[in-house]
Every structure is written in structure tokens, then in C-alpha cells.
Design an enzyme around this catalytic site. Structure first.
Site, PDB file in Angstrom:
ATOM      1  N   SER A 172      85.153 -14.470  23.013  1.00 30.07           N
ATOM      2  CA  SER A 172      85.632 -12.996  23.366  1.00 30.07           C
ATOM      3  C   SER A 172      85.064 -12.375  24.665  1.00 30.07           C
ATOM      4  O   SER A 172      84.160 -11.539  24.768  1.00 30.07           O
ATOM      5  CB  SER A 172      85.057 -11.948  21.981  1.00 30.07           C
ATOM      6  OG  SER A 172      83.769 -11.998  21.626  1.00 30.07           O
ATOM      7  N   SER A 213      81.098 -20.672  26.060  1.00 30.60           N
ATOM      8  CA  SER A 213      81.350 -21.781  25.456  1.00 30.60           C
ATOM      9  C   SER A 213      79.981 -22.730  25.402  1.00 30.60           C
ATOM     10  O   SER A 213      79.638 -22.985  26.699  1.00 30.60           O
ATOM     11  CB  SER A 213      82.607 -22.552  25.773  1.00 30.60           C
ATOM     12  OG  SER A 213      82.578 -23.885  24.937  1.00 30.60           O
TER      13      SER A 213
END
Length: 633
Positions: free
Chosen positions: A546, A474
Site C-alpha cells: 500500500s 516488499s
């Protein structure tokens, strides 16, 4: 003189040949000893080895010395030391690992598995029981039926062992009293009926003293049954019963020693076969017949369950390792969705939706589990709600495979009903399972043939479809770079679609959280959607953290080999956390946001991505140019 010199050697050779022939034709019985901790399992096996004269003189001398040093029987021989080989086992006087021992009598050969009694070693016990024909369940006469007795009895029944001996051990410590024995048998019979064990042989013994082991005990004249070894010599093995079932042989190897010979080798699981018999190659369903049965000793007129053979077929049919040869008139079932019982054997918990290798006989396929329908408390037999299975847990789980497999319910055929699950990354066996039945939807849902192919869709758009799979922490810049890539492709008149992680969670995946299971399901859904879009001829760009390699690999295998591009947006955690545009790292550090990748949930970086972008070295615009260039090579 020379005749006298060579005669002893000739006699010895003859004796050896006679001995080998005698043992070659003996039947083999595999059995396990199980029960609670310190019920005397290892002592019993040691006594069987000692009484069957399978201990050499040097072993006996060592055993006597070890008995005095670390034994638990004072100055007498501690037979358990013959089996408890690990240092920790000898120090604690318990069994930890499964110990296998071979011995034989005049009538039969035996392989016995000594299985541990502790709950944390349930997986070891399951391993030992998986190949057994009979179980000797021991009970300490002083303690009666215990929780671990119930657990092991349940596992014995679960694994399909139907021949059970209830050995009430240490009768010498209760004065050989019949009322103690009768009380324990009554208690066990009441419990056994609740789990489906309807037939067992109760027997009072003393493994340490040798009572009712190889000969009737003079200390228990009230017991009129046969001793343990006589029962083990006479009991019918399952292979005999398997011969009456329909023919089944998983193909292990296509045997092509030369241009003139082609055979299919394997071990017959059930049934019998003769030249001329019609057989069906599963799962294709092609029918042919047997032309020859070849064994090491030559051609056979008949082969039965338990024999390893090579079958030659009358016709040139497609058959390879993983296929199953079955009786043409009674083929096995084929399906890709099942209900099963799983025994979880890994310290890492089961992850619903994750792809594992499923190995059933010689078949190996990709399989995914749904969350358990329930977990079984093997101590109380209660059905408990569960979202996963931890080490040694047992649960009922639905499984889906990526292609149909040949199977039969485990209760009918252990070879085609028993399987293991293997972690794709570590190659470790994580579970053992037993198939119950195929799910009805696996038989009723079929692919609909379509006239407009994916190639036609791509040709209409004048481009090659692809999936650019952006992965990274992120704050690494995935969405920014993905957006730039789509803009550049759009200006080049390419047909694209961008799937962004945050956007998808507003709709398609709004019901999912951020647990490991939900993250896997999130990626599975996006992967299926990306595949459909690629089938429509689009260049699909996805921007998702992911974090797990297994799920990225799962998506890769949904697509043709050259259409998946793994794009690693590589940004150090410290840099991503410093950016923290959305303030998520601060929340995660403060404990307000659980399961956040990089903080309290792992990120597994790609090992060999098609495209690697180091964001500390190139700008977002330059990164987008590099990605477009690589895509359009």
C-alpha cells in the site's frame, strides 16, 4: 473668507459622491479575449483601456518608453504592453498567464480577462473563462481560422459562454478588404455549427489602429454594424436571465451575532425570493419559509440572483454551510454519482480510484473518478480512448462522491454544476469540471436497513473490532510479523482474519496489475473487505505494501476513528533488497519487473502511524508483541 475656503472641498466631496453613486448602479460585464497566438488579444485590451481613458499619465509615459525599448510596433505605442506584465511575456511578445483588467465607460463597468493562446496554457484559459459572460474570439485576418481558434471556441462553448463576438483583427494588414472578412466569417460559421455555437456577432477590427473599437471605422464603410464597445455596453448579462430560474442559494455562513438572531448568508445563484416564500433545505428536504431578508442596507422585500443576503427562516430547521436553500416547489437534484466533463489542470496525471476533494459551491466532499469514458481531442473533436487524463486534457468521466450532493446540470446552473477537484495531500487544484447528469444507479441503489448491528456482532465475540493495516516495502517483513500477530491473538481467543497481499491477488484481485491505477483499486477493494469484516466484529490484519498515503487514508476514513491502526514496518530499502526472498528486486533492477515499489515506483511512508516498527532494532517476535500490546491497551 472661510466660506470661500471650504466651498471647493464641499464641491469636491459632492462630485465624488455623485461619481460613486453613478458607478455603483452600473451593470458589470465580465468578458474574455481568446484566440490563437499573436492574434492581437493584448493589443485589443490595451486599446480599450487607452480609449476609455483608464490610463494615468505616468502609465502612459512608461508605456511609450517601454514601446520604444521592447515594443513590436516600431516607434508607435504597443498597447499589448499594458496587459503583458510578465517579463517572459514582454520578451516573447506573447501572453502566458491570465491577465485581468478593469475599465468602465459612461454606461457599464467591465472586467476583461486576457487569456493565453498556447495549447500548454489551456488550463489558464479555462480559469479566465469560468466567470465570463461573453467571449471575444480574435482571428488574425492574414491567417484565418486556425487550430487554436477551434480549440478556444470549443472551450468557450464547453464552459457555457453563449455570447460570442468574432473579432477579425488586423484588418489594416489586409487592406481592409471585405472579401477577406467574409471568407473568414463563412469558414468560422461552418465550424461553429459543429460544436453548437449557433449565434455569434462577426466584426472587422484593428486593435492597433483603433478601427471599429470605440467608433465606426472610415476605412471599412462596407461594415454597417456597431463598434465593439457599443456592443459590449448593450449586451444582456447572464444575471438577468438567471433571475427567471427557480430560487437557489448555497449557504456560505450561519450568521449568529447574538442569541436573538439566526440567519443564513450566501449569494443567490438563480431565481428570486421574498418574505413568506416556501423554501426547501437541501439535501435534507426540510421545508420552511422566509421570515426576513437582511442585507447591509437593511431588510429587503425582494432579492434576486447576484445579490449577497442573509435569510431568516420561520422555523428552527437544521441548516449549515454546504446546504442549499431552494424553492420548495422546484428543488434541486441530489445524487452521489455523475457523468461529467473534466479539464485536467495538474502536471500529475489523473489517477482513477484515488480520493480527491470535490468542491461544488459551498459543498466539499470526497470524490473518486473512474477511468475516462473517452478523451476529447479539442483540435479535431474526436473521442479518443484513454486510461487517464494528463495536463490540459479534457475528457468525459464518471464520478462518485462519498455522500449525496445538491447539484444541477452545468448547462442549467453554473454555480451548482461547476466544480473543482483538489488533491488531498498537496491541496492543489488539479481539475475543473462540469456535471452533465446523475447516473441512474445513484438513484436506484439504497442502503438496506439491518437489525443486527456491528456493535451486536462485536459484543457476541466479546472484543472490539479493529483493522491492523501493515504497510512497508516488499521484503520488510510485513507478512511474517502479521502472521505472528494473528497467532498471538488466536491464542488469546480473539476472533481474527489475515488478509495478505499475495493471497488476495490469487482471487479477489486477480484481475489487477501493478500500475498506479491498479494498485489504488487493489487497496480500495481490500479496504472495503476489511470494513465488512470489522462490521462482523473481527480483528482484521492486512499485509500490503500500500505505497500511497492517499489510499491508506481512504481506508482509514471507511472505519470509526479508533478502529484503524496504521502499522509501519520500517525497513531500509537496502536491507529489504538484501533479503529479496522472492527475487523480485533482482528482476526489477534488471528491468524485467515494471512499477516495482522502491525501484521505479514510489513508496510514501506514513507520517504519523499508530504503530512504528523499526525492523533493524527489534526481532519479528518482539515486533508482534509490541503490536498486540498496543492493540489491546
Amino acid at each position: 473668507m472661510s466660506e470661500r475656503t471650504y466651498q471647493p472641498d464641499a464641491l469636491i466631496a459632492t462630485d465624488i459622491e455623485s461619481y460613486l453613486r453613478q458607478h455603483q448602479h452600473k451593470s458589470l460585464l465580465r468578458f474574455i479575449t481568446c484566440g490563437s497566438v499573436d492574434d492581437g488579444k493584448s493589443t485589443l485590451i490595451g486599446r480599450l483601456l487607452y480609449d476609455s481613458k483608464m490610463i494615468f499619465e505616468d502609465q502612459l509615459a512608461s508605456l511609450k518608453a517601454d514601446s520604444k525599448r521592447v515594443g513590436t510596433q516600431g516607434q508607435e505605442i504597443d498597447f499589448a504592453l499594458l496587459v503583458d506584465g510578465l517579463a517572459a511575456e514582454r520578451e516573447q511578445g506573447i501572453t502566458i498567464d491570465v491577465a485581468y483588467r478593469f475599465f468602465s465607460t459612461e454606461k457599464r463597468k467591465f472586467i476583461v480577462a486576457d487569456t493565453p493562446g498556447h495549447e500548454q496554457y489551456t488550463r489558464n484559459m479555462v480559469t479566465g473563462a469560468s466567470t465570463a459572460d461573453l467571449a471575444v474570439i480574435l482571428i488574425d485576418a492574414r491567417k484565418g481560422v486556425l487550430t487554436q481558434t477551434r480549440r478556444h471556441s470549443y472551450l468557450v462553448h464547453l464552459l457555457g459562454i453563449r455570447k460570442v463576438v468574432l473579432a477579425v483583427n488586423k484588418m489594416d494588414l489586409v487592406g481592409y478588404r471585405q472579401d477577406v472578412f467574409d471568407g473568414i466569417v463563412k469558414d468560422y460559421r461552418a465550424f461553429a455549427a459543429t460544436i453548437g455555437i449557433v449565434d455569434f456577432l462577426p466584426m472587422p477590427i484593428s486593435g492597433f489602429k483603433g478601427d471599429n473599437i470605440t467608433a465606426p471605422s472610415p476605412n471599412m464603410p462596407w461594415y454597417t454594424g456597431i463598434p465593439l464597445i457599443e456592443h459590449l455596453e448593450a449586451v444582456e448579462v447572464d444575471a438577468t436571465a438567471d433571475q427567471a430560474k427557480p430560487f437557489r442559494m448555497p449557504v456560505q455562513w450561519v450568521n449568529r451575532p447574538n442569541l436573538d438572531f439566526r440567519g443564513f448568508s450566501g449569494l443567490i445563484a438563480t431565481g428570486a425570493v421574498m418574505p413568506g416564500d416556501a423554501v426547501r433545505v437541501m439535501p435534507s428536504g426540510k421545508v420552511t419559509s422566509i421570515s426576513r431578508i437582511v442585507a447591509l442596507s437593511g431588510d429587503l422585500n425582494r432579492a434576486v440572483a447576484g445579490q449577497s443576503i442573509t435569510l431568516c427562516l420561520a422555523d428552527e430547521v437544521d441548516c449549515s454551510r454546504g446546504d442549499v436553500l431552494t424553492a420548495a416547489a422546484a428543488p434541486a437534484q441530489v445524487a452521489d454519482q455523475f457523468e461529467s466533463t473534466l479539464v485536467w489542470m495538474s502536471e500529475e496525471p489523473m489517477i482513477a480510484g484515488r480520493a480527491y476533494w470535490l468542491k461544488l459551491g459551498t459543498q466539499v466532499v470526497t470524490a473518486r473518478m473512474h477511468a475516462p469514458k473517452y478523451q476529447i481531442n479539442v483540435n479535431t473533436l474526436e473521442h479518443l480512448a484513454a486510461k487517464t487524463l494528463d495536463l490540459n486534457a479534457i475528457g468525459v468521466v464518471e464520478i462518485a462522491t462519498d455522500k449525496p450532493i445538491v447539484f444541477e446540470p452545468y448547462a442549467e446552473n453554473h454555480t451548482l454544476g461547476g466544480f473543482i477537484l483538489i488533491d488531498k495531500l498537496s491541496n492543489a487544484t488539479v481539475a475543473a469540471g462540469m456535471l452533465h447528469f446523475s447516473l441512474r444507479r445513484s438513484q436506484n441503489v439504497h442502503w438496506q436497513a439491518l437489525d443486527i448491528t456491528r456493535e451486536a456482532h462485536a459484543k457476541l465475540k466479546n472484543q472490539k473490532p479493529a483493522v491492523l493495516w501493515f504497510t512497508g516495502l516488499s521484503g520488510s517483513g510485513k507478512s511474517t510479523i502479521a502472521n505472528l500477530v494473528e497467532k498471538k491473538l488466536h491464542h488469546m481467543n480473539r476472533h481474527t482474519f489475515l488478509l495478505d497481499g499475495d493471497n488476495v491477488r490469487h482471487g479477489l484481485n486477480k484481475d489487477l496489475g501493478f500500475t498506479e491505477e491498479d494498485r489504488i483499486e487493489n487497496i480500495r477493494r481490500v479496504g472495503e473487505l476489511a470494513k465488512l469484516m470489522a462490521d462482523a466484529g473481527l480483528i482484521v490484519i492486512t499485509a500490503f505494501i500500500s505505497p500511497f498515503r492517499a489510499e491508506r487514508e481512504m481506508v482509514r476514513k471507511m472505519l470509526p476513528e479508533t478502529e484503524f491502526f496504521e502499522v509501519h514496518i520500517d525497513t531500509p530499502l537496502s536491507v529489504a533488497e538484501a533479503r529479496d526472498v522472492k527475487g523480485l528486486y533482482a528482476k526489477a533492477r534488471a528491468g524485467q519487473l515494471k512499477n516495482f515499489t522502491g525501484i521505479d515506483s514510489p513508496y510514501e511512508p506514513p507520517v504519523n502511524p499508530e504503530i512504528h516498527i523499526d525492523t533493524t532494532q527489534v526481532s519479528s517476535d518482539k515486533a508482534a508483541d509490541l503490536i498486540v500490546e498496543e492493540l489491546l491497551k
